[in-house]
Design a protein around this motif. Structure first.
Motif, PDB file in Angstrom:
ATOM      1  N   ARG A  74     -52.654 -35.686  38.943  1.00 22.69           N
ATOM      2  CA  ARG A  74     -51.544 -35.040  38.654  1.00 22.69           C
ATOM      3  C   ARG A  74     -51.356 -34.617  36.926  1.00 22.69           C
ATOM      4  N   TRP A  77     -53.759 -31.601  36.304  1.00 20.95           N
ATOM      5  CA  TRP A  77     -52.872 -30.610  36.807  1.00 20.95           C
ATOM      6  C   TRP A  77     -52.052 -29.798  35.936  1.00 20.95           C
ATOM      7  N   THR A  86     -50.761 -21.749  39.437  1.00 20.93           N
ATOM      8  CA  THR A  86     -50.240 -23.002  39.813  1.00 20.93           C
ATOM      9  C   THR A  86     -49.127 -22.948  40.736  1.00 20.93           C
ATOM     10  N   ASN A  90     -47.720 -28.012  40.201  1.00 20.29           N
ATOM     11  CA  ASN A  90     -48.613 -27.636  38.941  1.00 20.29           C
ATOM     12  C   ASN A  90     -50.091 -27.820  39.665  1.00 20.29           C
ATOM     13  N   SER A  91     -50.175 -28.252  40.835  1.00 21.38           N
ATOM     14  CA  SER A  91     -51.437 -28.147  41.722  1.00 21.38           C
ATOM     15  C   SER A  91     -51.902 -26.653  41.518  1.00 21.38           C
TER      16      SER A  91
END
Length: 104
Positions: A74, A77, A86, A90-91
């Motif tokens: 995380r 990301w 994204t 935020n992936s």
């Protein structure tokens, strides 16, 4: 071994920064990927379209999916969110690719 391929996208003008950040991949991120069954992971860039092509070899799909919920993943990301497409968490926006040929 399971083969996976994904497509992502880096923002225009951010290709060098994307490459730079991966050259200095955090050791604890690399360790986590291996811990969650990543045998190999390569990423290529199409400079004309800014598309990234990722190729992975993993040991187990269920174990691999759990890697996304680790704190270090995380954090990565979040670190990459300013230079690539994204999702809200935020992936990376990622499209799984369908394998149509394999010589080996």
């Amino acid at each position: 071994m399971i083969k996976k391929a994904v497509r992502m996208k880096v923002f225009p003008g951010k290709q060098k920064e994307y490459e730079k950040r991966h050259e200095k991949l955090w050791p604890n991120l690399s360790s986590m990927l291996k811990e969650y069954g990543c045998i190999s992971y390569s990423i290529w860039l199409d400079k004309d379209t800014n598309y990234l092509f990722g190729y992975l070899e993993i040991e187990d799909e269920e174990r691999w999916i759990k890697a996304a919920d680790t704190a270090i993943n995380r954090k990565w990301w979040d670190y990459m969110a300013d230079i690539m497409d994204t999702n809200m968490d935020n992936s990376p926006v990622s499209v799984d690719l369908y394998q149509v040929f394999d010589l080996f």
